[in-house]
Motif scaffolding. Structure first.
Motif, PDB file in Angstrom:
ATOM      1  N   ARG A   1      -1.259   5.130  -4.476  1.00 34.54           N
ATOM      2  CA  ARG A   1      -1.317   4.314  -3.257  1.00 34.54           C
ATOM      3  C   ARG A   1      -2.752   4.171  -2.755  1.00 34.54           C
ATOM      4  NH1 ARG A   1       2.289   7.067   1.094  1.00 34.54           N
ATOM      5  NH2 ARG A   1       0.880   5.756   2.315  1.00 34.54           N
TER       6      ARG A   1
ATOM      7  N   SER B   1       0.810  -1.212   0.000  1.00 38.30           N
ATOM      8  CA  SER B   1       0.000   0.000   0.000  1.00 38.30           C
ATOM      9  C   SER B   1       0.850   1.272   0.000  1.00 38.30           C
ATOM     10  CB  SER B   1      -0.943   0.006   1.199  1.00 38.30           C
ATOM     11  OG  SER B   1      -0.210  -0.070   2.397  1.00 38.30           O
TER      12      SER B   1
ATOM     13  N   SER C   1      -5.959  -3.841  -1.939  1.00 34.50           N
ATOM     14  CA  SER C   1      -4.888  -3.767  -0.940  1.00 34.50           C
ATOM     15  C   SER C   1      -4.898  -4.956   0.002  1.00 34.50           C
ATOM     16  CB  SER C   1      -5.017  -2.463  -0.148  1.00 34.50           C
ATOM     17  OG  SER C   1      -4.809  -1.348  -0.996  1.00 34.50           O
TER      18      SER C   1
END
Length: 127
Positions: free
Chosen positions: A53, A30, A74
């Motif tokens: 991100r 992440s 994620s």
């Protein structure tokens, strides 16, 4: 560095779809901007798409806008590239790459910005 493994490539007819996956291990995924690049025989590696991100920002090269979608999960440390309406000129080896970033919304698109690379997956689109 983060280790990246691509999968999902293959042979498809023009107009078809493929979904590429980029699985990461080794670091907190992440914290990385993730991009997809491709390289056709005899040509330079080129940018395809990237995602921030936070997944809040994405960026695409003009030739794939409206046909390709980049996304990330994620929880699974995986980034996807959904490719629709494929054309023969999309044929190439597709590479996943990661770039560390302090900022959640930043997106990179230059090869030099990416420090970790996978080994690639072949995509072939027949006419």
């Amino acid at each position: 560095q983060v280790q990246l493994v691509e999968s999902g490539g293959g042979l498809v007819q023009a107009g078809g779809s493929l979904r590429l996956s980029c699985a990461a291990s080794g670091r907190t995924f992440s914290n990385y901007v993730v991009g997809w690049f491709r390289q056709a025989p005899g040509q330079e590696r080129e940018f395809v798409a990237a995602i921030s991100r936070s997944a809040g920002s994405t960026y695409y090269t003009d030739s794939v806008k409206g046909r390709f979608t980049i996304s990330r999960d994620s929880a699974k440390n995986t980034v996807f590239l959904q490719m629709n309406s494929l054309k023969p000129e999309d044929s190439a080896v597709y590479y996943c790459a990661a770039a560390s970033s302090w900022y959640a919304g930043t997106v990179y698109y230059k090869i030099a910005d990416f420090g970790s690379w996978g080994h690639g997956t072949q995509v072939t689109v027949s006419s």
